[in-house]
Write a protein that holds these residues in place. Sequence first.
Motif, PDB file in Angstrom:
ATOM      1  N   GLU A   1     -22.253 -38.684 -23.337  1.00 30.31           N
ATOM      2  CA  GLU A   1     -21.068 -39.303 -23.932  1.00 30.31           C
ATOM      3  C   GLU A   1     -21.332 -40.779 -24.213  1.00 30.31           C
ATOM      4  O   GLU A   1     -20.958 -41.309 -25.265  1.00 30.31           O
ATOM      5  CB  GLU A   1     -19.867 -39.157 -22.988  1.00 30.31           C
ATOM      6  N   HIS A   2     -21.979 -41.440 -23.259  1.00 36.88           N
ATOM      7  CA  HIS A   2     -22.333 -42.850 -23.431  1.00 36.88           C
ATOM      8  C   HIS A   2     -23.270 -43.010 -24.624  1.00 36.88           C
ATOM      9  O   HIS A   2     -23.098 -43.892 -25.473  1.00 36.88           O
ATOM     10  CB  HIS A   2     -22.998 -43.349 -22.148  1.00 36.88           C
TER      11      HIS A   2
ATOM     12  N   GLU B   1     -23.590 -41.007 -27.190  1.00 38.58           N
ATOM     13  CA  GLU B   1     -22.881 -40.701 -28.429  1.00 38.58           C
ATOM     14  C   GLU B   1     -22.128 -41.933 -28.939  1.00 38.58           C
ATOM     15  O   GLU B   1     -22.178 -42.267 -30.125  1.00 38.58           O
ATOM     16  CB  GLU B   1     -21.919 -39.534 -28.210  1.00 38.58           C
ATOM     17  N   ARG B   2     -21.420 -42.635 -28.051  1.00 36.24           N
ATOM     18  CA  ARG B   2     -20.700 -43.847 -28.434  1.00 36.24           C
ATOM     19  C   ARG B   2     -21.652 -44.912 -28.976  1.00 36.24           C
ATOM     20  O   ARG B   2     -21.383 -45.549 -30.006  1.00 36.24           O
ATOM     21  CB  ARG B   2     -19.928 -44.400 -27.231  1.00 36.24           C
ATOM     22  N   SER B   3     -22.782 -45.098 -28.283  1.00 34.16           N
ATOM     23  CA  SER B   3     -23.728 -46.131 -28.698  1.00 34.16           C
ATOM     24  C   SER B   3     -24.400 -45.774 -30.016  1.00 34.16           C
ATOM     25  O   SER B   3     -24.644 -46.649 -30.860  1.00 34.16           O
ATOM     26  CB  SER B   3     -24.781 -46.347 -27.604  1.00 34.16           C
TER      27      SER B   3
ATOM     28  N   GLN C   1     -22.152 -46.707 -32.683  1.00 40.05           N
ATOM     29  CA  GLN C   1     -22.062 -48.160 -32.843  1.00 40.05           C
ATOM     30  C   GLN C   1     -23.256 -48.748 -33.582  1.00 40.05           C
ATOM     31  O   GLN C   1     -23.116 -49.724 -34.318  1.00 40.05           O
ATOM     32  CB  GLN C   1     -21.896 -48.821 -31.473  1.00 40.05           C
TER      33      GLN C   1
ATOM     34  N   ALA D   1     -25.686 -50.662 -27.741  1.00 46.23           N
ATOM     35  CA  ALA D   1     -24.329 -51.072 -28.124  1.00 46.23           C
ATOM     36  C   ALA D   1     -24.214 -52.591 -28.166  1.00 46.23           C
ATOM     37  O   ALA D   1     -23.596 -53.163 -29.086  1.00 46.23           O
ATOM     38  CB  ALA D   1     -23.315 -50.479 -27.151  1.00 46.23           C
TER      39      ALA D   1
ATOM     40  N   TYR E   1     -18.054 -51.345 -24.396  1.00 44.96           N
ATOM     41  CA  TYR E   1     -18.079 -50.095 -23.624  1.00 44.96           C
ATOM     42  C   TYR E   1     -18.686 -50.372 -22.263  1.00 44.96           C
ATOM     43  O   TYR E   1     -19.778 -50.918 -22.157  1.00 44.96           O
ATOM     44  CB  TYR E   1     -18.892 -49.022 -24.350  1.00 44.96           C
TER      45      TYR E   1
END
Length: 254
Positions: free
Chosen positions: A185-186, A188-190, A193, A234, A242
């Motif tokens: 999940e981490h 995916e967010r990065s 970004q 990120a 985040y």
Amino acid sequence: MRTRFILIQTSHAGNVGAAARAMKTMGFDDLVLVAPRWANVLRREETIQRASGALDVLERARIVDTLDEALDGVTHLCATAMVPRDFGPPTRTPREHLGPLAAGDEQHVAFLFGSERFGMRNEDVYRCHVALSIPTDPAFGSLNLGAAIQVIAYEWRLALGGFGVRETIAPPSAADARAVAGMLEHWERSLVQIGFLDPEAPKKLMPRLQQLFNRAQPTPEEIHILRGIAKAMADAAGGGSYKTPSPVRGQGST
């Protein structure tokens, strides 16, 4: 199998110590010296230094005057001779001969090594059931006595079943599924970004990464490293708001 190593007329004290060390590393301790050059060879400084931790083998070693005395109780005798003898026993490699020997009936086996200067006498080779020849480069087949004993001791121990390889550290445990999911999940967010992942058209990127990390079975420490990479990505993209969640209890820390 009872095992004995017999050295005939050894001329260098250091080779006696090297023999003791070679034997001990493979779990053998029955050493007999036949008429060595030095009567006090087992107590000489060079012998003790070359034994390097195998002093118990030296303490058990015996010195005798004749080969007959050294062969007391032996039922299978192996010569170590590079050159085949006319009318002598068959010449075989150690692995070729020792495997079947170990698998057969129990024997009291002895390995016979000649003098460094003269090798083995024909009459001594004739008494043996086999002449073991270590496969070496034909252009240079001369082995130091200690090295030859080490090779024979290793091949015999291997034939007898060998020793298991000992782990120096405990194998690492894999992170649990919850930790892997949180890391993904981490990531995916990065990845969004930094512009690598289009959330409107993600295709199969995240399922592929899931399978990659399932195969890799990362440890808890490696999960934390991967989270650190995701955070750095990120931050570099200017989206460092985040925050990495606190480690799950029991998963360790960075």
